[in-house]
Design a protein around this motif. Structure first.
Motif, short mmCIF file in Angstrom:
data_model
loop_
_atom_site.label_atom_id
_atom_site.label_comp_id
_atom_site.label_asym_id
_atom_site.label_seq_id
_atom_site.Cartn_x
_atom_site.Cartn_y
_atom_site.Cartn_z
N UNK A 161 0.82 -1.21 0.00
CA UNK A 161 0.00 0.00 0.00
C UNK A 161 0.86 1.27 0.00
N UNK A 162 0.22 2.37 -0.38
CA UNK A 162 0.88 3.67 -0.48
C UNK A 162 0.92 4.35 0.90
N UNK A 163 1.85 3.92 1.74
CA UNK A 163 1.95 4.47 3.08
C UNK A 163 2.66 5.82 3.09
N UNK A 164 2.28 6.65 4.06
CA UNK A 164 2.93 7.93 4.30
C UNK A 164 3.81 7.73 5.53
N UNK A 165 5.12 7.91 5.35
CA UNK A 165 6.04 7.57 6.43
C UNK A 165 6.99 8.71 6.79
N UNK A 166 7.50 8.64 7.99
CA UNK A 166 8.61 9.41 8.56
C UNK A 166 8.30 10.88 8.81
N UNK A 167 7.98 11.66 7.79
CA UNK A 167 7.65 13.09 7.93
C UNK A 167 6.65 13.46 6.85
N UNK A 168 5.88 14.53 7.15
CA UNK A 168 4.91 15.08 6.19
C UNK A 168 5.17 16.58 6.06
N UNK A 169 5.32 17.03 4.83
CA UNK A 169 5.35 18.46 4.52
C UNK A 169 4.09 18.70 3.69
N UNK A 170 3.09 19.35 4.29
CA UNK A 170 1.77 19.54 3.69
C UNK A 170 1.78 20.83 2.87
N UNK A 171 1.40 20.72 1.62
CA UNK A 171 1.44 21.87 0.71
C UNK A 171 0.09 22.57 0.61
N UNK A 172 0.15 23.86 0.39
CA UNK A 172 -1.03 24.68 0.15
C UNK A 172 -0.82 25.43 -1.16
N UNK A 173 -1.81 25.37 -2.04
CA UNK A 173 -1.72 26.11 -3.29
C UNK A 173 -1.72 27.61 -3.04
N UNK A 174 -1.12 28.36 -3.96
CA UNK A 174 -1.05 29.81 -3.83
C UNK A 174 -1.69 30.52 -5.02
N UNK A 175 -2.22 29.74 -5.98
CA UNK A 175 -2.78 30.35 -7.18
C UNK A 175 -4.27 30.07 -7.26
N UNK A 176 -5.10 31.10 -7.01
CA UNK A 176 -6.55 30.91 -7.08
C UNK A 176 -6.98 30.31 -8.42
N UNK A 177 -7.86 29.32 -8.34
CA UNK A 177 -8.43 28.62 -9.49
C UNK A 177 -7.42 27.75 -10.24
N UNK A 178 -6.17 27.71 -9.77
CA UNK A 178 -5.17 26.81 -10.35
C UNK A 178 -4.90 25.68 -9.37
N UNK A 179 -4.58 26.05 -8.11
CA UNK A 179 -4.32 25.05 -7.07
C UNK A 179 -4.80 25.53 -5.70
N UNK A 180 -5.65 26.55 -5.71
CA UNK A 180 -6.20 27.12 -4.48
C UNK A 180 -7.69 27.37 -4.66
#
Length: 186
Positions: free
Chosen positions: A111-130
């Motif tokens: 399975x696709x496990x999330x391990x060790x550390x997480x850096x969570x991203x936030x989009x900065x471009x409205x209607x593109x990734x925000x």
């Protein structure tokens, strides 16, 4: 080295254009800049125009895209929104961003496990990734460790950016909340 200088210049131009369009101050908040190049399956951390970290990664096996439910890696300008896992042992498995246990190095799960550390991203471009159905943060797009380290360098994830566990520990220590992240295919 000129290829790296070209990459940095391109990343900074993308940020300048964004700042002009959205009156954003992303670049002014830090001397650090993370650049993810999907076509090369690499991540670079620049600090004051010098590379201080570089390694291979794995992005989505479904390609590039910002739509919710696509399982694709989003492109564009992002920032580091949250850092999760500081002090946790290497190979810790996270479920819903909470540490659970460590995976068995002898029996690595499929399975696709999330391990060790997480850096969570936030989009900065409205209607593109925000916002709306293209919101990177609500899609839970992370830079994180993986038990599938042999696949690093190949697009195999479900949208996130996977790294070797030792590499995510090193990167985690060097980035700050608010660090700009540019994800490009070039």
């Amino acid at each position: 080295m000129s290829e790296i200088n070209t990459l940095l210049a391109k990343a900074k131009e993308i940020l300048r254009n964004h700042q002009n369009q959205h009156k954003s101050e992303i670049l002014e908040k830090t001397d650090k800049l993370l650049v993810i190049i999907i076509s090369k399956q690499k991540i670079f951390l620049f600090e004051k125009e010098n590379i201080c970290f570089e390694t291979y990664i794995s992005t989505s096996k479904y390609g590039i895209g910002n739509d919710d439910g696509s399982f694709k890696t989003p492109i564009g300008i992002h920032t580091v929104s949250e850092k999760i896992g500081e002090g946790q042992p290497k190979y810790t498995v996270f479920k819903a961003r909470q540490p659970t246990n460590k995976y068995d190095l002898e029996n690595i799960p499929d399975e696709d496990l999330i391990t060790t550390r997480i850096i969570w991203l936030c989009g900065a471009e409205p209607e593109v990734n925000l916002g709306g159905n293209v919101d990177t943060f609500s899609r839970y797009i992370y830079i994180h460790g993986t038990p599938h380290e042999k696949e690093i360098g190949t697009p195999v994830s479900h949208g996130c950016i996977r790294m070797k566990n030792e590499d995510i520990i090193n990167l985690f220590q060097q980035v700050d909340i608010g660090t700009p992240v540019i994800i490009i295919n070039d």
